[in-house]
Design an enzyme around this catalytic site. Structure first.
Site, PDB file in Angstrom:
ATOM      1  N   CYS A  45      -9.539   0.269  -5.050  1.00  0.00           N
ATOM      2  CA  CYS A  45      -8.902   1.573  -5.245  1.00  0.00           C
ATOM      3  C   CYS A  45      -9.508   2.321  -6.427  1.00  0.00           C
ATOM      4  O   CYS A  45      -8.968   3.351  -6.841  1.00  0.00           O
ATOM      5  CB  CYS A  45      -7.394   1.420  -5.437  1.00  0.00           C
ATOM      6  SG  CYS A  45      -6.924   0.417  -6.863  1.00  0.00           S
ATOM      7  N   GLN A  80       0.827  -1.188   0.000  1.00  0.00           N
ATOM      8  CA  GLN A  80       0.000   0.000   0.000  1.00  0.00           C
ATOM      9  C   GLN A  80       0.873   1.254   0.000  1.00  0.00           C
ATOM     10  O   GLN A  80       1.892   1.317   0.685  1.00  0.00           O
ATOM     11  CB  GLN A  80      -0.924   0.003   1.219  1.00  0.00           C
ATOM     12  CG  GLN A  80      -1.974  -1.097   1.203  1.00  0.00           C
ATOM     13  CD  GLN A  80      -3.025  -0.881   0.134  1.00  0.00           C
ATOM     14  OE1 GLN A  80      -3.250   0.234  -0.326  1.00  0.00           O
ATOM     15  NE2 GLN A  80      -3.699  -1.955  -0.260  1.00  0.00           N
ATOM     16  N   TYR A  89      -6.176 -12.044  -4.409  1.00  0.00           N
ATOM     17  CA  TYR A  89      -5.262 -10.945  -4.755  1.00  0.00           C
ATOM     18  C   TYR A  89      -4.530 -10.531  -3.475  1.00  0.00           C
ATOM     19  O   TYR A  89      -4.454  -9.359  -3.121  1.00  0.00           O
ATOM     20  CB  TYR A  89      -6.010  -9.752  -5.346  1.00  0.00           C
ATOM     21  CG  TYR A  89      -7.029 -10.104  -6.404  1.00  0.00           C
ATOM     22  CD1 TYR A  89      -6.657 -10.259  -7.736  1.00  0.00           C
ATOM     23  CD2 TYR A  89      -8.366 -10.295  -6.068  1.00  0.00           C
ATOM     24  CE1 TYR A  89      -7.596 -10.585  -8.706  1.00  0.00           C
ATOM     25  CE2 TYR A  89      -9.313 -10.620  -7.018  1.00  0.00           C
ATOM     26  CZ  TYR A  89      -8.919 -10.766  -8.341  1.00  0.00           C
ATOM     27  OH  TYR A  89      -9.860 -11.085  -9.301  1.00  0.00           O
ATOM     28  N   ASP A 146      -8.787  -7.880  -2.613  1.00  0.00           N
ATOM     29  CA  ASP A 146      -8.214  -6.552  -2.862  1.00  0.00           C
ATOM     30  C   ASP A 146      -7.599  -6.575  -4.259  1.00  0.00           C
ATOM     31  O   ASP A 146      -6.379  -6.653  -4.414  1.00  0.00           O
ATOM     32  CB  ASP A 146      -7.168  -6.240  -1.797  1.00  0.00           C
ATOM     33  CG  ASP A 146      -6.591  -4.826  -1.943  1.00  0.00           C
ATOM     34  OD1 ASP A 146      -7.106  -4.058  -2.769  1.00  0.00           O
ATOM     35  OD2 ASP A 146      -5.621  -4.512  -1.230  1.00  0.00           O
ATOM     36  N   GLU A 153      -2.345 -15.290  -4.839  1.00  0.00           N
ATOM     37  CA  GLU A 153      -1.724 -14.162  -5.518  1.00  0.00           C
ATOM     38  C   GLU A 153      -1.062 -14.654  -6.815  1.00  0.00           C
ATOM     39  O   GLU A 153      -0.494 -15.741  -6.844  1.00  0.00           O
ATOM     40  CB  GLU A 153      -0.672 -13.504  -4.610  1.00  0.00           C
ATOM     41  CG  GLU A 153       0.212 -12.468  -5.260  1.00  0.00           C
ATOM     42  CD  GLU A 153      -0.554 -11.294  -5.843  1.00  0.00           C
ATOM     43  OE1 GLU A 153      -0.226 -10.879  -6.961  1.00  0.00           O
ATOM     44  OE2 GLU A 153      -1.481 -10.788  -5.174  1.00  0.00           O
TER      45      GLU A 153
END
Length: 435
Positions: free
Chosen positions: A392, A267, A296, A365, A320
């Site tokens: 996001c 992040q 993710y 995410d 991932e």
């Protein structure tokens, strides 16, 4: 050059203007202003045009002097990107972002604004001026070997001598005075918890250039090089050659340590990892003995606290696709035998996990593009009772909200955090429950 009255805010950092019936998406303005704009994309057959504000005739009460000269459209024909809201007060930035989020959730998400209470964008603790929050930076290099950035939708590079949104530790390295001849891209990263070490990554355009650049840095700065012979680190074919110091940073989130390699995702905002982790755990409510998939998963930011919460009788699947970040997750979860770390495409791995385990919850995410139809279909088929979604991008989140609602879920809770001050970006968290 045209004179237009700016209308409502639009997703992507634009305000909407009109000229003789033609819609113009204008950057660097504020709704309600009367401005002169310079057209940047005005093909006669285009459905809409694009423009930048060049002069303000009637200013909004929310307009302030831009904090960064290189990004100021009133001073430069091609202002660099990355701070497109820098001419607006922080409070009004959040009001505009709230309007964008509401518009996306009603238009793309299918929600009725009158029947649902869409949230306002919340401020994040930190500097009151919204500067110095970026712990990760990526720069281009111009023909003279200087750090540079480009304007919106432009390949033209502008040399920069500072980036006020960057963490102070990055700015203090002296990286703007280095000659990067032979380097294609420069990335800088610093831990949000320990700013004594700054990691510099150099993507070589010419073999051997990184070693020459590394010698120019002050003593004490960790320097690493991406060797892109045969591919990039992002696709797993590149090679990370450490020139000095180490190739990773250590992050600490809510008491847990994470190892993050230079090319690994983390992040950007210095407060983001702690804030998002705390809210995800509070909303997802993982319980002892549950089986939870973290999609993710990156370096395991959410997987670690989820594994702690489900305990030895539970199970967490940390999924991932990126090889470097997956390797970080394996290291960060090695002391949790209840965590299964899997590398692969989410839609494929999710199908297998859903077949082999009865999932109680899912945390996801995804990248800015959101989840695809297949992931939504797999989630619907799994009949998992709750999904905590971190996003996001308000457009992809709204679209995915409609997809999940079509698969039997309802949006029980949504919140939005201003993790990207002085830009149009925002971070949303949604809790979906099975009807």
């Amino acid at each position: 050059m045209l004179t237009v009255r700016l209308g409502k805010i639009a997703h992507g950092g634009h305000t909407v203007g009109r000229h003789e019936g033609r819609v113009i998406f204008v950057r660097h303005g504020i709704p309600g202003e009367l401005v002169k704009v310079r057209l940047t994309d005005s093909a006669p057959e285009a459905k809409f045009w694009r423009a930048d504000v060049s002069e303000v005739l009637e200013a909004s009460e929310h307009r302030v002097p831009h904090f960064w000269d290189a990004a100021d459209a009133l001073k430069h024909r091609d202002p660099v990107g990355g701070a497109e809201f820098g001419h607006i007060t922080l409070e009004h930035q959040r009001e505009l972002k709230s309007q964008v989020a509401a518009e996306q959730m009603t238009r793309l998400g299918g929600l009725n604004a009158e029947d649902c209470n869409l949230p306002a964008v919340q401020a994040v603790k930190g500097s009151v001026d919204g500067l110095g929050w970026r712990t990760r930076m990526s720069y281009s290099v111009d023909a003279q070997g200087r750090l540079a950035m480009s304007a919106f939708r432009s390949n033209q590079l502008t040399w920069i001598a500072q980036m006020p949104l960057a963490h102070p530790a990055i700015e203090a390295t002296g990286l703007y005075s280095v000659d990067y001849t032979g380097i294609e891209r420069v990335e800088a990263a610093v831990s949000s918890q320990d700013d004594r070490t700054v990691l510099i990554l150099l993507a070589e355009a010419k073999p051997g250039a990184a070693a020459k650049v590394a010698k120019q840095f002050a003593e004490g700065v960790n320097v690493a090089s991406f060797s892109q012979q045969g591919g990039s680190a992002a696709d797993g074919k590149g090679r990370l050659q450490v020139l000095a110091g180490s190739a990773y940073l250590t992050e600490k989130v809510l008491g847990e340590k994470f190892r993050i390699t230079g090319e690994g995702f983390w992040q950007v905002h210095r407060e983001a990892a702690s804030l998002l982790t705390r809210r995800v755990i509070e909303l997802a409510e993982p319980a002892a003995g549950e089986q939870i998939a973290d999609l993710y998963a990156g370096a395991g930011l959410f997987s670690v606290p989820l594994a702690k919460a489900v305990g030895s009788e539970g199970r967490v699947f940390s999924i991932e696709g990126a090889p470097g970040t997956h390797a970080d997750a394996k290291k960060n979860l090695r002391s949790y035998p209840q965590a299964t770390v899997i590398r692969g495409r989410v839609e494929r791995v999710l199908r297998q996990v859903a077949r082999d385990a009865s999932m109680d919850a899912v945390v996801l995410d995804p990248p800015r593009t959101g989840i695809d139809k297949q992931v939504a279909a797999e989630l619907g088929a799994s009949a998992v009772s709750r999904i905590c979604y971190v996003s996001c991008d308000p457009a992809s989140f709204a679209r995915d909200t409609a997809r999940l609602m079509g698969r039997g879920y309802e949006l029980e809770h949504m919140e939005i955090h201003d993790l990207y001050p002085h830009t149009h970006h925002m971070e949303s968290i949604g809790l979906f429950v099975r009807r």
